[in-house]
Design a protein around this motif. Structure first.
Motif, PDB file in Angstrom:
ATOM      1  N   LEU A 185      12.329  -1.299  -8.882  1.00 22.07           N
ATOM      2  CA  LEU A 185      12.938  -0.778  -7.663  1.00 22.07           C
ATOM      3  C   LEU A 185      13.725   0.495  -7.955  1.00 22.07           C
ATOM      4  CD1 LEU A 185      13.405  -1.270  -4.638  1.00 22.07           C
ATOM      5  CD2 LEU A 185      15.439  -2.597  -5.262  1.00 22.07           C
ATOM      6  N   ALA A 186      13.491   1.524  -7.138  1.00 21.72           N
ATOM      7  CA  ALA A 186      14.152   2.820  -7.325  1.00 21.72           C
ATOM      8  C   ALA A 186      15.252   3.026  -6.288  1.00 21.72           C
ATOM      9  CB  ALA A 186      13.133   3.947  -7.224  1.00 21.72           C
ATOM     10  N   GLU A 187      16.181   3.911  -6.628  1.00 16.11           N
ATOM     11  CA  GLU A 187      17.237   4.320  -5.711  1.00 16.11           C
ATOM     12  C   GLU A 187      16.819   5.654  -5.094  1.00 16.11           C
ATOM     13  OE1 GLU A 187      21.935   5.784  -5.926  1.00 16.11           O
ATOM     14  OE2 GLU A 187      20.885   5.044  -7.722  1.00 16.11           O
ATOM     15  N   VAL A 188      17.117   5.843  -3.784  1.00 15.43           N
ATOM     16  CA  VAL A 188      16.778   7.095  -3.106  1.00 15.43           C
ATOM     17  C   VAL A 188      18.056   7.895  -2.856  1.00 15.43           C
ATOM     18  CG1 VAL A 188      15.660   8.169  -1.129  1.00 15.43           C
ATOM     19  CG2 VAL A 188      14.809   5.990  -2.007  1.00 15.43           C
ATOM     20  N   ILE A 189      18.066   9.130  -3.331  1.00 17.04           N
ATOM     21  CA  ILE A 189      19.213  10.028  -3.189  1.00 17.04           C
ATOM     22  C   ILE A 189      18.822  11.185  -2.270  1.00 17.04           C
ATOM     23  CG2 ILE A 189      20.812  11.542  -4.426  1.00 17.04           C
ATOM     24  CD1 ILE A 189      20.229   9.834  -6.941  1.00 17.04           C
ATOM     25  N   TRP A 190      19.716  11.523  -1.315  1.00 14.80           N
ATOM     26  CA  TRP A 190      19.484  12.632  -0.398  1.00 14.80           C
ATOM     27  C   TRP A 190      20.475  13.764  -0.685  1.00 14.80           C
ATOM     28  CZ3 TRP A 190      15.632  13.104   3.234  1.00 14.80           C
ATOM     29  CH2 TRP A 190      14.898  11.954   3.519  1.00 14.80           C
ATOM     30  N   GLN A 191      19.970  15.000  -0.622  1.00 16.36           N
ATOM     31  CA  GLN A 191      20.827  16.172  -0.820  1.00 16.36           C
ATOM     32  C   GLN A 191      20.400  17.280   0.141  1.00 16.36           C
ATOM     33  OE1 GLN A 191      20.247  17.179  -4.962  1.00 16.36           O
ATOM     34  NE2 GLN A 191      21.787  15.722  -5.690  1.00 16.36           N
ATOM     35  N   ASP A 228      25.715  15.549  -1.740  1.00 14.19           N
ATOM     36  CA  ASP A 228      25.175  14.196  -1.621  1.00 14.19           C
ATOM     37  C   ASP A 228      25.280  13.704  -0.181  1.00 14.19           C
ATOM     38  OD1 ASP A 228      24.136  11.730  -2.131  1.00 14.19           O
ATOM     39  OD2 ASP A 228      25.906  10.936  -3.161  1.00 14.19           O
ATOM     40  N   LEU A 229      24.131  13.343   0.419  1.00 17.25           N
ATOM     41  CA  LEU A 229      24.076  12.826   1.782  1.00 17.25           C
ATOM     42  C   LEU A 229      23.586  11.391   1.815  1.00 17.25           C
ATOM     43  CD1 LEU A 229      22.362  15.934   3.440  1.00 17.25           C
ATOM     44  CD2 LEU A 229      24.809  15.435   3.340  1.00 17.25           C
ATOM     45  N   THR A 230      23.529  10.747   0.635  1.00 14.91           N
ATOM     46  CA  THR A 230      22.955   9.406   0.531  1.00 14.91           C
ATOM     47  C   THR A 230      23.689   8.403   1.409  1.00 14.91           C
ATOM     48  OG1 THR A 230      22.347   9.925  -1.761  1.00 14.91           O
ATOM     49  CG2 THR A 230      22.241   7.632  -1.097  1.00 14.91           C
ATOM     50  N   ARG A 283       7.584  -0.908  -2.102  1.00 14.18           N
ATOM     51  CA  ARG A 283       7.375   0.181  -1.153  1.00 14.18           C
ATOM     52  C   ARG A 283       8.731   0.520  -0.553  1.00 14.18           C
ATOM     53  NH1 ARG A 283       2.781  -0.580   3.177  1.00 14.18           N
ATOM     54  NH2 ARG A 283       1.605  -0.364   1.235  1.00 14.18           N
ATOM     55  N   VAL A 284       9.287   1.636  -0.973  1.00  7.77           N
ATOM     56  CA  VAL A 284      10.651   2.017  -0.591  1.00  7.77           C
ATOM     57  C   VAL A 284      10.594   3.077   0.506  1.00  7.77           C
ATOM     58  CG1 VAL A 284      12.864   2.894  -1.406  1.00  7.77           C
ATOM     59  CG2 VAL A 284      11.417   1.545  -2.947  1.00  7.77           C
ATOM     60  N   THR A 285      11.327   2.831   1.605  1.00  2.00           N
ATOM     61  CA  THR A 285      11.393   3.759   2.733  1.00  2.00           C
ATOM     62  C   THR A 285      12.845   4.139   2.983  1.00  2.00           C
ATOM     63  OG1 THR A 285       9.454   2.725   3.754  1.00  2.00           O
ATOM     64  CG2 THR A 285      10.815   4.136   5.155  1.00  2.00           C
ATOM     65  N   SER A 286      13.108   5.438   3.084  1.00  2.00           N
ATOM     66  CA  SER A 286      14.476   5.919   3.318  1.00  2.00           C
ATOM     67  C   SER A 286      14.459   6.946   4.445  1.00  2.00           C
ATOM     68  CB  SER A 286      15.051   6.545   2.052  1.00  2.00           C
ATOM     69  OG  SER A 286      16.416   6.888   2.236  1.00  2.00           O
ATOM     70  N   THR A 287      15.393   6.817   5.411  1.00  2.00           N
ATOM     71  CA  THR A 287      15.492   7.749   6.526  1.00  2.00           C
ATOM     72  C   THR A 287      16.895   8.340   6.595  1.00  2.00           C
ATOM     73  OG1 THR A 287      16.062   5.964   8.069  1.00  2.00           O
ATOM     74  CG2 THR A 287      13.730   6.541   7.866  1.00  2.00           C
ATOM     75  N   LEU A 288      16.943   9.590   6.995  1.00  2.00           N
ATOM     76  CA  LEU A 288      18.219  10.293   7.134  1.00  2.00           C
ATOM     77  C   LEU A 288      18.209  11.019   8.478  1.00  2.00           C
ATOM     78  CD1 LEU A 288      20.920  11.431   5.976  1.00  2.00           C
ATOM     79  CD2 LEU A 288      19.565  13.328   5.057  1.00  2.00           C
ATOM     80  N   THR A 289      19.169  10.695   9.355  1.00  2.00           N
ATOM     81  CA  THR A 289      19.314  11.377  10.636  1.00  2.00           C
ATOM     82  C   THR A 289      20.492  12.335  10.536  1.00  2.00           C
ATOM     83  OG1 THR A 289      18.445   9.438  11.815  1.00  2.00           O
ATOM     84  CG2 THR A 289      19.667  11.070  13.111  1.00  2.00           C
ATOM     85  N   ILE A 290      20.213  13.613  10.823  1.00  2.00           N
ATOM     86  CA  ILE A 290      21.239  14.635  10.589  1.00  2.00           C
ATOM     87  C   ILE A 290      21.029  15.814  11.526  1.00  2.00           C
ATOM     88  CG2 ILE A 290      19.915  15.890   8.848  1.00  2.00           C
ATOM     89  CD1 ILE A 290      22.556  16.109   7.238  1.00  2.00           C
ATOM     90  N   ARG A 299      19.899  23.195  11.583  1.00  2.00           N
ATOM     91  CA  ARG A 299      19.209  24.307  12.198  1.00  2.00           C
ATOM     92  C   ARG A 299      17.807  24.430  11.601  1.00  2.00           C
ATOM     93  NH1 ARG A 299      23.485  28.815  10.628  1.00  2.00           N
ATOM     94  NH2 ARG A 299      23.139  27.647   8.690  1.00  2.00           N
ATOM     95  N   VAL A 300      16.941  25.129  12.332  1.00  2.00           N
ATOM     96  CA  VAL A 300      15.592  25.395  11.840  1.00  2.00           C
ATOM     97  C   VAL A 300      15.684  26.264  10.593  1.00  2.00           C
ATOM     98  CG1 VAL A 300      13.426  26.579  12.353  1.00  2.00           C
ATOM     99  CG2 VAL A 300      14.514  25.143  14.093  1.00  2.00           C
ATOM    100  N   GLY A 301      14.885  25.948   9.585  1.00  2.00           N
ATOM    101  CA  GLY A 301      14.863  26.713   8.345  1.00  2.00           C
ATOM    102  C   GLY A 301      15.616  26.071   7.202  1.00  2.00           C
ATOM    103  N   GLU A 302      16.341  24.980   7.468  1.00  2.00           N
ATOM    104  CA  GLU A 302      17.095  24.299   6.417  1.00  2.00           C
ATOM    105  C   GLU A 302      16.165  23.436   5.550  1.00  2.00           C
ATOM    106  OE1 GLU A 302      20.265  24.479   5.624  1.00  2.00           O
ATOM    107  OE2 GLU A 302      20.913  25.818   7.226  1.00  2.00           O
ATOM    108  N   ASN A 303      16.547  23.238   4.294  1.00  2.00           N
ATOM    109  CA  ASN A 303      15.818  22.380   3.361  1.00  2.00           C
ATOM    110  C   ASN A 303      16.672  21.180   2.964  1.00  2.00           C
ATOM    111  OD1 ASN A 303      13.524  23.991   3.247  1.00  2.00           O
ATOM    112  ND2 ASN A 303      14.257  25.188   1.520  1.00  2.00           N
ATOM    113  N   PHE A 304      15.998  20.034   2.802  1.00  2.00           N
ATOM    114  CA  PHE A 304      16.660  18.824   2.325  1.00  2.00           C
ATOM    115  C   PHE A 304      15.794  18.204   1.229  1.00  2.00           C
ATOM    116  CE2 PHE A 304      18.299  19.539   6.535  1.00  2.00           C
ATOM    117  CZ  PHE A 304      19.650  19.222   6.431  1.00  2.00           C
ATOM    118  N   TYR A 305      16.447  17.434   0.350  1.00  2.00           N
ATOM    119  CA  TYR A 305      15.747  16.838  -0.791  1.00  2.00           C
ATOM    120  C   TYR A 305      15.935  15.322  -0.773  1.00  2.00           C
ATOM    121  CZ  TYR A 305      16.226  21.687  -2.369  1.00  2.00           C
ATOM    122  OH  TYR A 305      16.200  23.057  -2.442  1.00  2.00           O
ATOM    123  N   CYS A 306      14.827  14.609  -0.995  1.00  2.00           N
ATOM    124  CA  CYS A 306      14.918  13.165  -1.239  1.00  2.00           C
ATOM    125  C   CYS A 306      14.433  12.909  -2.670  1.00  2.00           C
ATOM    126  CB  CYS A 306      14.109  12.364  -0.222  1.00  2.00           C
ATOM    127  SG  CYS A 306      12.328  12.588  -0.264  1.00  2.00           S
TER     128      CYS A 306
END
Length: 274
Positions: free
Chosen positions: A126-132, A138-140, A156-163, A166-173
């Protein structure tokens, strides 16, 4: 997996016997070579079609067993027993790893500059999901992560982030597998493709309005034409009753009428003359 045995000068295959078995609650026969001849009759169904002994290594005193299409359930302890003059055995521990190689991504607009980002992947353990975000903040703590296991025992790991973004921004999982000390990451880019879809739908909506407008205009003109026809018919009847000859020669009477009914008037006059 490999175990070794002593070979002096030339290997005599008819004197060689090799047995591989997996030590679960019940012993599972994996492979057997008896007096130089392979025997698959007692092989467990878990290993059917997936086991191969690399015979080219036997003359070097090496029993190398190859397992293809490796599954998580293949992990465990295996015993290799060699019979060649004297008998000997060796126990080997097999560990199976399933890195989170492929990440499925999804971005859904929630309206009002709010977006729902999704990352999903399969692996083991099992893996941990980190959001940036693009500043690597850190947005985890804002994310919702869940998992389930399938028949293949993979997570099967599923992670969702609601945030809001603006258009053009990048996020990392980032899927961080602590036991394997490795990570796999994906970049989610907020694009303006959603605006394009809305624009296309709006364009189709405007087209529909134009079509309806043209149809209504056609109906309106048709109604006007019918009213003019009825009015001209009444005038024509009055003139024909007083003097049929005058109707055919009087230019003023002809000029004030709607040109689109010229042909009908001529037919009417011919009928009256007859």
């Amino acid at each position: 997996m490999e175990c070794t045995f002593p070979v002096h000068e030339k290997l005599e295959f008819r004197d060689l016997s090799i047995s591989w078995e997996k030590k679960d609650e019940l012993r599972k026969h994996v492979y057997a070579l008896i007096k130089g001849v392979e025997d698959f009759k007692s092989q467990h169904s878990d290993f059917k079609g997936r086991i191969k002994l690399l015979k080219e290594n036997l003359k070097l005193g090496r029993s190398v067993l190859q397992i293809s299409d490796v599954k998580l359930r293949d992990a465990g302890f295996y015993r290799c027993v060699i019979g060649y003059g004297v008998a000997d055995y060796k126990t080997i521990s097999l560990k199976v790893k399933a890195p989170y190689r492929t990440i499925t991504q999804g971005i859904v607009s929630q309206g009002g500059n709010e977006w729902k980002l999704m990352c999903q992947s399969e692996g083991y353990p099992l893996a941990e999901v980190i959001w940036q975000n693009k500043e690597y903040e850190d947005l985890t703590y804002k994310a919702n992560t869940s998992y389930k296991t399938g028949s293949d025992q993979l997570y099967r790991v599923t992670s969702t982030l609601t945030i809001k973004s603006r258009v053009g921004e990048n996020f990392y999982c980032i899927f961080w597998n602590k036991e394997l000390q490795e990570n796999t990451s994906a970049i989610l880019h907020i694009a303006d493709s959603i605006d394009g879809v809305l624009w296309t739908e709006s364009r189709r909506f405007v087209g529909a309005i134009l079509i309806v407008t043209v149809l209504l205009g056609s109906v309106f003109l048709f109604m006007i034409c019918i009213r003019k026809a009825r009015a001209n018919k009444d005038d024509r009847t009055l003139v024909a009753t007083s003097s049929t000859g005058k109707l055919s020669k009087d230019n003023e009477t002809y000029d004030y009428r709607d040109a689109c009914f010229e042909e009908q008037e001529l037919k009417y006059m011919q009928t009256e003359k007859t």
